[in-house]
Design a protein around this motif. Structure first.
Motif, PDB file in Angstrom:
ATOM      1  N   PRO A   1       0.832  -1.218   0.000  1.00  0.00           N
ATOM      2  CA  PRO A   1       0.000   0.000   0.000  1.00  0.00           C
ATOM      3  C   PRO A   1       0.862   1.262   0.000  1.00  0.00           C
ATOM      4  O   PRO A   1       1.698   1.458   0.880  1.00  0.00           O
ATOM      5  N   VAL A   2       0.666   2.089  -0.994  1.00  0.00           N
ATOM      6  CA  VAL A   2       1.418   3.345  -1.100  1.00  0.00           C
ATOM      7  C   VAL A   2       0.497   4.540  -1.329  1.00  0.00           C
ATOM      8  O   VAL A   2       0.946   5.674  -1.284  1.00  0.00           O
TER       9      VAL A   2
ATOM     10  N   GLU B   1      -5.655   2.263  -3.217  1.00  0.00           N
ATOM     11  CA  GLU B   1      -5.038   0.934  -3.253  1.00  0.00           C
ATOM     12  C   GLU B   1      -5.801   0.016  -4.209  1.00  0.00           C
ATOM     13  O   GLU B   1      -5.202  -0.856  -4.844  1.00  0.00           O
ATOM     14  N   LEU B   2      -7.123   0.217  -4.313  1.00  0.00           N
ATOM     15  CA  LEU B   2      -7.891  -0.556  -5.293  1.00  0.00           C
ATOM     16  C   LEU B   2      -7.415  -0.232  -6.703  1.00  0.00           C
ATOM     17  O   LEU B   2      -7.173  -1.139  -7.514  1.00  0.00           O
TER      18      LEU B   2
ATOM     19  N   HIS C   1      -5.886  -7.398   3.210  1.00  0.00           N
ATOM     20  CA  HIS C   1      -4.540  -6.816   3.207  1.00  0.00           C
ATOM     21  C   HIS C   1      -4.573  -5.310   3.411  1.00  0.00           C
ATOM     22  O   HIS C   1      -3.727  -4.751   4.127  1.00  0.00           O
ATOM     23  N   VAL C   2      -5.550  -4.624   2.830  1.00  0.00           N
ATOM     24  CA  VAL C   2      -5.617  -3.166   2.947  1.00  0.00           C
ATOM     25  C   VAL C   2      -6.566  -2.716   4.056  1.00  0.00           C
ATOM     26  O   VAL C   2      -6.835  -1.525   4.199  1.00  0.00           O
ATOM     27  N   GLY C   3      -7.081  -3.660   4.834  1.00  0.00           N
ATOM     28  CA  GLY C   3      -7.884  -3.304   5.983  1.00  0.00           C
ATOM     29  C   GLY C   3      -9.355  -3.051   5.726  1.00  0.00           C
ATOM     30  O   GLY C   3     -10.059  -2.542   6.607  1.00  0.00           O
ATOM     31  N   LEU C   4      -9.843  -3.421   4.550  1.00  0.00           N
ATOM     32  CA  LEU C   4     -11.263  -3.223   4.265  1.00  0.00           C
ATOM     33  C   LEU C   4     -12.126  -4.292   4.933  1.00  0.00           C
ATOM     34  O   LEU C   4     -13.292  -4.039   5.253  1.00  0.00           O
ATOM     35  N   LEU C   5     -11.565  -5.492   5.121  1.00  0.00           N
ATOM     36  CA  LEU C   5     -12.305  -6.592   5.718  1.00  0.00           C
ATOM     37  C   LEU C   5     -11.465  -7.264   6.798  1.00  0.00           C
ATOM     38  O   LEU C   5     -10.236  -7.326   6.693  1.00  0.00           O
ATOM     39  N   ALA C   6     -12.139  -7.765   7.828  1.00  0.00           N
ATOM     40  CA  ALA C   6     -11.457  -8.455   8.919  1.00  0.00           C
ATOM     41  C   ALA C   6     -10.985  -9.832   8.464  1.00  0.00           C
ATOM     42  O   ALA C   6     -11.586 -10.438   7.571  1.00  0.00           O
ATOM     43  N   PRO C   7      -9.923 -10.352   9.068  1.00  0.00           N
ATOM     44  CA  PRO C   7      -9.389 -11.662   8.666  1.00  0.00           C
ATOM     45  C   PRO C   7     -10.421 -12.777   8.692  1.00  0.00           C
ATOM     46  O   PRO C   7     -10.452 -13.626   7.781  1.00  0.00           O
ATOM     47  N   ALA C   8     -11.283 -12.809   9.712  1.00  0.00           N
ATOM     48  CA  ALA C   8     -12.291 -13.870   9.789  1.00  0.00           C
ATOM     49  C   ALA C   8     -13.259 -13.786   8.615  1.00  0.00           C
ATOM     50  O   ALA C   8     -13.681 -14.810   8.062  1.00  0.00           O
ATOM     51  N   VAL C   9     -13.610 -12.562   8.224  1.00  0.00           N
ATOM     52  CA  VAL C   9     -14.519 -12.369   7.091  1.00  0.00           C
ATOM     53  C   VAL C   9     -13.845 -12.824   5.803  1.00  0.00           C
ATOM     54  O   VAL C   9     -14.460 -13.476   4.959  1.00  0.00           O
TER      55      VAL C   9
END
Length: 203
Positions: free
Chosen positions: A14-15, A22-23, A53-61
């Protein structure tokens, strides 16, 4: 290096400074000839991993989406195609605010994301909008669309710049007006190397 390994997949570092950028940056080389090799989102599984990876969704999701994508590959493929269309439209309207066709293509999924969102309170008492799990396979698309709407409706929209490297074109926020490259460590250093070589070996 402009990528990292995430869940077994190479993912762009991410930059951009905003998830919507990032998308856009999941396509490599906007100014270069199109090629499937330039797409970081080559399948739905990668799309789900990228969203985490970019924080849009939680790991469990993300884990649940990857399983659902394997069970329903056709539906997952449709979501991937829509996300790629959103990515292109968002890139175009960020660089050309007068591109009304691109804006409409972003506004459609953004409206869907807004309609699906619910207002929830956090442990600190601050409320925030979230997308419920029942959005299913469309969660990565709707999360990206909501991020796009967030950027387009904020003052930061005017701070978006495109990396001038011929094989890049990644977008990033430049609030101070001093940033030239998406990453000095990659595109910036390559440009410096080419300039140095040109000085040593002029035509």
């Amino acid at each position: 290096m402009h990528w990292v390994n995430v869940e077994g997949y190479p993912m762009p570092i991410p930059v951009g400074g905003h998830p919507a950028l990032e998308l856009c940056n999941t396509w490599a080389g906007w100014a270069a000839p199109p090629s499937p090799e330039r797409d970081w989102l080559r399948d739905y599984d990668r799309l789900a991993v990228w969203a985490g990876h970019v924080g849009l969704l939680a790991p469990a999701v993300v884990g649940r989406l990857r399983e659902a994508g394997r069970r329903r590959p056709s539906a997952a493929g449709e979501v991937l195609a829509e996300t790629r269309e959103l990515r292109t439209a968002l890139h175009d309207v960020l660089l050309d605010p007068d591109d009304t066709a691109a804006f409409r293509r972003v506004a459609g999924p953004a409206r869907e994301a807004a309609a699906a969102s619910v207002l929830e309170t956090g442990p600190d008492g601050i409320a925030h909008w979230t997308l419920p799990d029942d959005a299913g396979l469309r969660l990565p698309l709707l999360s990206g669309a909501r991020a796009a709407a967030d950027l387009l409706t904020s003052a930061a929209r005017t701070e978006v710049r495109a990396c001038p490297a011929a094989d890049c074109g990644w977008l990033f926020l430049d609030p101070r007006g001093r940033r030239r490259w998406c990453s000095m460590a990659t595109c910036g250093n390559r440009a410096k190397g080419r300039a140095y070589a040109a000085r040593r070996h002029p035509d």
